[in-house]
Design a protein around this motif. Structure first.
Motif, PDB file in Angstrom:
ATOM      1  N   VAL A 139       0.804  -1.174  -0.115  1.00 15.98           N
ATOM      2  CA  VAL A 139       0.103   0.024   0.051  1.00 15.98           C
ATOM      3  C   VAL A 139       1.074   1.371  -0.133  1.00 15.98           C
ATOM      4  N   GLU A 140       2.029   1.283   0.861  1.00 18.44           N
ATOM      5  CA  GLU A 140       2.964   2.665   0.696  1.00 18.44           C
ATOM      6  C   GLU A 140       3.441   2.723  -0.484  1.00 18.44           C
ATOM      7  N   LEU A 141       3.579   1.768  -1.386  1.00 18.07           N
ATOM      8  CA  LEU A 141       4.450   2.025  -2.690  1.00 18.07           C
ATOM      9  C   LEU A 141       3.084   2.593  -3.758  1.00 18.07           C
ATOM     10  N   GLY A 142       2.068   2.233  -3.541  1.00 15.99           N
ATOM     11  CA  GLY A 142       0.880   2.717  -4.296  1.00 15.99           C
ATOM     12  C   GLY A 142       0.679   4.106  -3.990  1.00 15.99           C
ATOM     13  N   ASP A 143       0.688   4.479  -2.769  1.00 13.40           N
ATOM     14  CA  ASP A 143       0.512   5.854  -2.195  1.00 13.40           C
ATOM     15  C   ASP A 143       1.688   6.628  -2.596  1.00 13.40           C
ATOM     16  N   ARG A 144       2.887   6.281  -2.590  1.00 10.35           N
ATOM     17  CA  ARG A 144       3.880   7.037  -3.247  1.00 10.35           C
ATOM     18  C   ARG A 144       3.637   7.282  -4.425  1.00 10.35           C
ATOM     19  N   ILE A 145       3.230   6.425  -5.365  1.00 10.56           N
ATOM     20  CA  ILE A 145       3.046   6.733  -6.824  1.00 10.56           C
ATOM     21  C   ILE A 145       1.934   7.791  -6.930  1.00 10.56           C
ATOM     22  N   ARG A 146       1.018   7.599  -6.296  1.00  9.14           N
ATOM     23  CA  ARG A 146      -0.298   8.671  -6.463  1.00  9.14           C
ATOM     24  C   ARG A 146       0.195   9.951  -5.652  1.00  9.14           C
ATOM     25  N   ASP A 147       1.011  10.079  -4.742  1.00 11.22           N
ATOM     26  CA  ASP A 147       1.402  11.236  -4.198  1.00 11.22           C
ATOM     27  C   ASP A 147       2.173  12.119  -5.058  1.00 11.22           C
ATOM     28  N   ARG A 148       3.124  11.174  -5.779  1.00  8.22           N
ATOM     29  CA  ARG A 148       4.263  11.952  -6.661  1.00  8.22           C
ATOM     30  C   ARG A 148       3.548  12.071  -8.252  1.00  8.22           C
ATOM     31  N   SER A 149       2.670  11.640  -8.480  1.00  4.01           N
ATOM     32  CA  SER A 149       2.094  11.516  -9.924  1.00  4.01           C
ATOM     33  C   SER A 149       1.693  13.032 -10.253  1.00  4.01           C
ATOM     34  N   ALA A 196       9.541   5.505 -10.659  1.00  8.43           N
ATOM     35  CA  ALA A 196       9.652   5.295 -12.094  1.00  8.43           C
ATOM     36  C   ALA A 196       8.045   5.508 -12.571  1.00  8.43           C
ATOM     37  N   ALA A 197       7.184   4.871 -11.572  1.00  4.61           N
ATOM     38  CA  ALA A 197       5.720   4.841 -12.359  1.00  4.61           C
ATOM     39  C   ALA A 197       5.233   6.288 -11.984  1.00  4.61           C
ATOM     40  N   ALA A 198       5.596   6.811 -11.073  1.00  2.00           N
ATOM     41  CA  ALA A 198       5.138   8.398 -10.763  1.00  2.00           C
ATOM     42  C   ALA A 198       5.496   9.221 -11.810  1.00  2.00           C
ATOM     43  N   ALA A 199       6.925   9.071 -12.203  1.00  2.00           N
ATOM     44  CA  ALA A 199       7.628   9.914 -13.304  1.00  2.00           C
ATOM     45  C   ALA A 199       6.604   9.591 -14.529  1.00  2.00           C
ATOM     46  N   LEU A 200       6.258   8.520 -14.792  1.00  2.00           N
ATOM     47  CA  LEU A 200       5.589   8.182 -16.139  1.00  2.00           C
ATOM     48  C   LEU A 200       4.239   8.843 -15.970  1.00  2.00           C
TER      49      LEU A 200
END
Length: 206
Positions: A139-149, A196-200
């Motif tokens: 969950v923490e990594l999914g949150d990281r993607i959303r927060d940085r997207s 990488a996902a957030a940067a995309l």
């Protein structure tokens, strides 16, 4: 949490022209160092079981601990805390045996200790995108993607176009447990994949 979107689109509503956009990227994730072969891992499992036995808990107490059915005060809190820590590491080592076996069956074969995986981003409308990752993220990594997207609504989709198993946080690996034991990737792989996902997501725009 709820996946209900904050953006209100009506059935049949025409979205912003040209809003649909997609991109993909290959990410080389570092593979895990298992710290030995299967025999070494099985030795760790045996040591963990010995430590649990040394706590002096009866089989009945062990069963009721697993069922959360102990009587209040029946076992000292310090003993329960020690057991939780030992069992978390035992579960980690048990799962690591399966992960080690799977890591030897990767296709295509890893290069220089890395496995190349694909991530995707699909922009559906302004501020709305799907981010595809080929794994089950903590969950923490999914949150990281959303927060940085940089997106108002960023929906992270697991097991997109592949199934590489668990990708976890460095903290989870330190704590032990099944998910951390099952991962084939180094502690740095989780943050690397999430960033990488957030940067995309930022690349396809809001």
């Amino acid at each position: 949490g709820s996946e209900r979107l904050a953006i209100a689109y009506q059935p049949g509503q025409v979205l912003d022209p040209g809003a649909l956009r997609a991109c993909r990227q290959l990410v080389a994730l570092p593979l895990r160092d298992f710290g030995g072969d299967e025999a070494a891992l099985r030795a760790k499992v045996a040591t963990g079981r010995t430590k649990v036995g040394a706590l002096g808990l009866s089989d009945d107490q062990q069963q009721r601990i697993r069922q959360s059915a102990l009587a209040p005060g029946e076992v000292k809190p310090v003993i329960l805390a020690q057991r939780r820590e030992i069992v978390a590491r035992l579960n980690y080592d048990n799962a690591s045996i399966a992960a080690l076996s799977r890591s030897g069956q990767l296709a295509p074969a890893p290069t220089n200790g890395h496995w190349e995986v694909e991530i995707q981003a699909i922009r559906l409308a302004p501020g709305l995108a799907l981010i595809g990752v080929p794994c089950e993220l903590m969950v923490e990594l999914g949150d990281r993607i959303r927060d940085r997207s940089g997106l108002a609504s960023c929906l992270v989709v697991g097991y997109a176009n592949d199934s590489i198993g668990y990708v976890v946080t460095p903290q989870a690996i330190e704590e032990g447990g099944y998910e951390a034991g099952m991962t084939m990737f180094a502690p740095s792989a989780g943050p690397q994949l999430a960033d990488a996902a957030a940067a995309l997501a930022r690349e396809i725009g809001g």
